[in-house]
Design a protein around this motif. Structure first.
Motif, PDB file in Angstrom:
ATOM      1  N   VAL A  14     -38.573 -52.599 -38.412  1.00  0.00           N
ATOM      2  CA  VAL A  14     -37.539 -52.224 -39.475  1.00  0.00           C
ATOM      3  C   VAL A  14     -36.528 -53.072 -39.523  1.00  0.00           C
ATOM      4  O   VAL A  14     -35.828 -53.585 -40.450  1.00  0.00           O
ATOM      5  N   ARG A  38     -45.709 -48.258 -43.887  1.00  0.00           N
ATOM      6  CA  ARG A  38     -46.064 -48.286 -45.112  1.00  0.00           C
ATOM      7  C   ARG A  38     -46.568 -46.785 -45.673  1.00  0.00           C
ATOM      8  O   ARG A  38     -46.165 -46.440 -46.794  1.00  0.00           O
ATOM      9  N   LEU A  90     -41.760 -49.209 -45.939  1.00  0.00           N
ATOM     10  CA  LEU A  90     -42.147 -50.539 -46.160  1.00  0.00           C
ATOM     11  C   LEU A  90     -42.956 -50.749 -47.379  1.00  0.00           C
ATOM     12  O   LEU A  90     -43.662 -49.835 -47.611  1.00  0.00           O
ATOM     13  N   TYR A 121     -44.074 -58.066 -45.470  1.00  0.00           N
ATOM     14  CA  TYR A 121     -43.687 -57.028 -45.530  1.00  0.00           C
ATOM     15  C   TYR A 121     -41.932 -57.068 -45.712  1.00  0.00           C
ATOM     16  O   TYR A 121     -41.525 -57.921 -45.353  1.00  0.00           O
ATOM     17  N   ILE A 146     -38.607 -53.922 -46.528  1.00  0.00           N
ATOM     18  CA  ILE A 146     -38.050 -52.566 -46.903  1.00  0.00           C
ATOM     19  C   ILE A 146     -38.375 -52.404 -48.278  1.00  0.00           C
ATOM     20  O   ILE A 146     -38.075 -52.979 -49.262  1.00  0.00           O
TER      21      ILE A 146
END
Length: 115
Positions: A19, A52, A57, A68, A70
């Motif tokens: 992240v 996810r 995400l 991918y 945020i």
């Protein structure tokens, strides 16, 4: 997403590293995260799936590759927390190493190709 779900998703070191790199870089594919974190593709993919599922995400397909980022539709309270987490994590040696490996990655994906 509840605050408890948010913090549970970030409580794992690998997920936090993913992240924070995504927060810093904007959008990455699995191969970039694999190179940056020096972990196996199945392990990274498993953690991305978890992120996810908790809506931290979102993924997007570009050709045969999945990228991918945020989730831009996070609750209003979540974005400042992610920014603060990035600020705290950026100063760690582990994050600096991850970012350095990412920047040194040969053949990094661009708009035309990946992995």
């Amino acid at each position: 997403m509840s605050p408890a779900q948010f913090f549970k998703c970030l409580s794992d070191d690998t997920r936090l590293r993913c992240v924070t790199l995504l927060q810093k870089e904007g959008k990455l594919c699995v191969c970039e995260l694999t190179a940056a974190l020096a972990l196996s593709q199945p392990k990274i993919s498993r953690h991305l799936a978890s992120l996810r599922q908790c809506s931290l995400l979102q993924d997007s397909r570009e050709g045969q590759w999945v990228y991918y980022q945020i989730n831009p539709e996070l609750p209003d309270w979540a974005s400042p927390l992610l920014k603060n987490a990035l600020a705290a994590v950026e100063s760690t040696e582990l994050f600096k190493d991850d970012l350095q490996r990412l920047q040194k990655m040969n053949n990094r994906p661009d708009a035309l190709a990946c992995c």
